[in-house]
Scaffold this motif. Structure first.
Motif, PDB file in Angstrom:
ATOM      1  N   UNK A   1      -5.869  11.473   4.862  1.00  0.00           N
ATOM      2  CA  UNK A   1      -6.201  10.492   5.900  1.00  0.00           C
ATOM      3  C   UNK A   1      -4.935   9.902   6.493  1.00  0.00           C
ATOM      4  N   UNK A   2      -5.066   9.358   7.676  1.00  0.00           N
ATOM      5  CA  UNK A   2      -4.028   8.505   8.221  1.00  0.00           C
ATOM      6  C   UNK A   2      -3.973   7.232   7.385  1.00  0.00           C
ATOM      7  N   UNK A   3      -2.792   6.690   7.192  1.00  0.00           N
ATOM      8  CA  UNK A   3      -2.632   5.400   6.523  1.00  0.00           C
ATOM      9  C   UNK A   3      -1.798   4.502   7.420  1.00  0.00           C
ATOM     10  N   UNK A   4      -2.344   3.344   7.771  1.00  0.00           N
ATOM     11  CA  UNK A   4      -1.601   2.358   8.546  1.00  0.00           C
ATOM     12  C   UNK A   4      -1.229   1.223   7.595  1.00  0.00           C
ATOM     13  N   UNK A   5       0.048   1.168   7.224  1.00  0.00           N
ATOM     14  CA  UNK A   5       0.552   0.128   6.327  1.00  0.00           C
ATOM     15  C   UNK A   5       1.022  -1.058   7.166  1.00  0.00           C
ATOM     16  N   UNK A   6       0.529  -2.247   6.823  1.00  0.00           N
ATOM     17  CA  UNK A   6       0.719  -3.436   7.665  1.00  0.00           C
ATOM     18  C   UNK A   6       1.752  -4.376   7.047  1.00  0.00           C
ATOM     19  N   UNK A   7       2.812  -4.672   7.780  1.00  0.00           N
ATOM     20  CA  UNK A   7       3.862  -5.583   7.316  1.00  0.00           C
ATOM     21  C   UNK A   7       3.532  -7.005   7.778  1.00  0.00           C
ATOM     22  N   UNK A   8       2.462  -7.552   7.201  1.00  0.00           N
ATOM     23  CA  UNK A   8       2.021  -8.900   7.565  1.00  0.00           C
ATOM     24  C   UNK A   8       3.091  -9.924   7.176  1.00  0.00           C
ATOM     25  N   UNK A   9       3.032 -11.100   7.811  1.00  0.00           N
ATOM     26  CA  UNK A   9       4.044 -12.135   7.569  1.00  0.00           C
ATOM     27  C   UNK A   9       3.872 -12.808   6.204  1.00  0.00           C
ATOM     28  N   UNK A  10       5.009 -13.181   5.616  1.00  0.00           N
ATOM     29  CA  UNK A  10       5.046 -13.685   4.246  1.00  0.00           C
ATOM     30  C   UNK A  10       5.533 -15.132   4.187  1.00  0.00           C
ATOM     31  N   UNK A  11       5.163 -15.798   3.082  1.00  0.00           N
ATOM     32  CA  UNK A  11       5.704 -17.109   2.787  1.00  0.00           C
ATOM     33  C   UNK A  11       7.146 -16.982   2.289  1.00  0.00           C
ATOM     34  N   UNK A  12       7.885 -18.082   2.304  1.00  0.00           N
ATOM     35  CA  UNK A  12       7.477 -19.416   2.744  1.00  0.00           C
ATOM     36  C   UNK A  12       7.629 -19.659   4.237  1.00  0.00           C
ATOM     37  N   UNK A  13       8.238 -18.703   4.957  1.00  0.00           N
ATOM     38  CA  UNK A  13       8.417 -18.903   6.394  1.00  0.00           C
ATOM     39  C   UNK A  13       7.077 -18.957   7.117  1.00  0.00           C
ATOM     40  N   UNK A  14       6.132 -18.175   6.634  1.00  0.00           N
ATOM     41  CA  UNK A  14       4.796 -18.131   7.237  1.00  0.00           C
ATOM     42  C   UNK A  14       3.769 -18.389   6.134  1.00  0.00           C
ATOM     43  N   UNK A  15       3.114 -19.511   6.203  1.00  0.00           N
ATOM     44  CA  UNK A  15       2.176 -19.881   5.152  1.00  0.00           C
ATOM     45  C   UNK A  15       0.732 -19.607   5.569  1.00  0.00           C
TER      46      UNK A  15
END
Length: 338
Positions: free
Chosen positions: A132-146
């Motif tokens: 399958x296709x895999x879309x890996x998501x680099x979502x925003x992280x703490x503590x800069x983004x809570x």
């Protein structure tokens, strides 16, 4: 293990919340090596240093990244205009005439560390094993983004994938959600968000997911220290992600019991949930499977009683991990009908 002696089950002699089976020998050896190294744990570092340390350690313990047909890095829009970095893996050429199933994947790391790079080998494993296709998501992280930024990024990625599936060469009728640890939290919450939006993923692949508002289960008490993920580390992660304690009671953080009842999971997509016997998160994964089943949602729970948290990424040292990879890929193939 905990500071105070734990009561035991009179029949088995095993403390509540602790696996009745011994640690996998290779896992035990790995934990001993880590203890002998005497390196400071992640939660003893400054956040920036912890992020770097996690990125450096990930490829040491994981399998070598297997080659796939194609890897593409790009960005997708979030609701606030932020561009979310993503990485798309393809097992072969895909097109509108011959679309592939797709897994949207959210990496673990306590909402504070981790990236598409730290989970590169695992995503390649799913790409090849489930075809399958895999879309890996680099979502925003703490503590800069809570909180709830990570959840919003996950939901925005979900909507984008369904809207753009055909352009990616993906089959919109065969999209799955997945994640490990904190990424499992995001995948579970995204399954609820998908139901709310009228979207229909075919599976939520939850690998030792965090689902509970409070870390007070028997497994949290019995396994608070000594098994890679510790109670202190969990609270350190959450201290950087949650802006206030009340955030714990939001279902987007705690789909099991946030606010007392957690998320309404009626009508969400089927689930495959992996838990580890020596993982503090074990009991909340088991409880979330039961919650789904009670709501009429098909949910398969697979317990790996000799494993620890994050074991899906310890394949270089622990050969038994490869069977867990095969199990997860089998669940994806079944959901994708491939």
């Amino acid at each position: 293990m905990s500071a105070k002696p734990l009561p035991t089950d009179s029949a088995s002699g095993v403390p509540p919340g602790k696996s009745s089976q011994p640690l996998d020998p290779q896992v035990a050896q790995l934990l001993d090596l880590i203890a002998r190294a005497k390196r400071p744990p992640i939660h003893a570092l400054e956040v920036a240093d912890a992020k770097i340390a996690y990125e450096k350690s990930a490829p040491i313990l994981d399998i070598s990244p297997p080659p796939v047909h194609d890897v593409e890095n790009f960005a997708i829009p979030a609701r606030d205009g932020h561009q979310i970095p993503v990485r798309l893996y393809a097992p072969r050429e895909a097109s509108w005439a011959d679309p592939l199933p797709l897994l949207v994947y959210f990496h673990g790391g306590g909402f504070t560390v981790g990236s598409v790079n730290s989970h590169d080998a695992l995503c390649r494993t799913f790409c090849l094993g489930a075809e399958c296709l895999v879309l890996s998501v680099d979502y925003r992280l703490g503590p800069d983004w809570q909180f709830p930024t990570a959840a919003h990024d996950a939901f925005d990625a979900l909507h984008w994938v369904f809207a753009e599936a055909e352009r990616l060469g993906a089959d919109p009728a065969r999209i799955a959600l997945g994640g490990d640890s904190a990424g499992g939290t995001l995948a579970a919450a995204s399954a609820v968000a998908a139901r709310n939006a009228g979207l229909a993923p075919v599976l939520q692949l939850l690998i030792y997911p965090g689902t509970s508002a409070r870390q007070d289960t028997p497994s949290h008490r019995a396994l608070a220290d000594g098994y890679l993920l510790t109670a202190d580390m969990i609270q350190w992660f959450f201290s950087h992600y949650l802006g206030q304690d009340a955030d714990r009671d939001d279902w987007r953080f705690a789909p099991l019991d946030g606010g007392g009842t957690g998320a309404d999971v009626r009508g969400v997509c089927p689930a495959w949930i992996a838990v580890a016997g020596y993982d503090p998160l074990h009991d909340e994964g088991v409880a979330y499977a039961a919650k789904l089943q009670a709501a009429g949602v098909p949910a398969t729970l697979v317990d790996y009683p000799s494993m620890i948290h994050d074991f899906f990424k310890l394949g270089r040292f622990v050969p038994a991990v490869l069977q867990a990879h095969a199990d997860a890929n089998g669940a994806l193939r079944q959901a994708f009908k491939t």
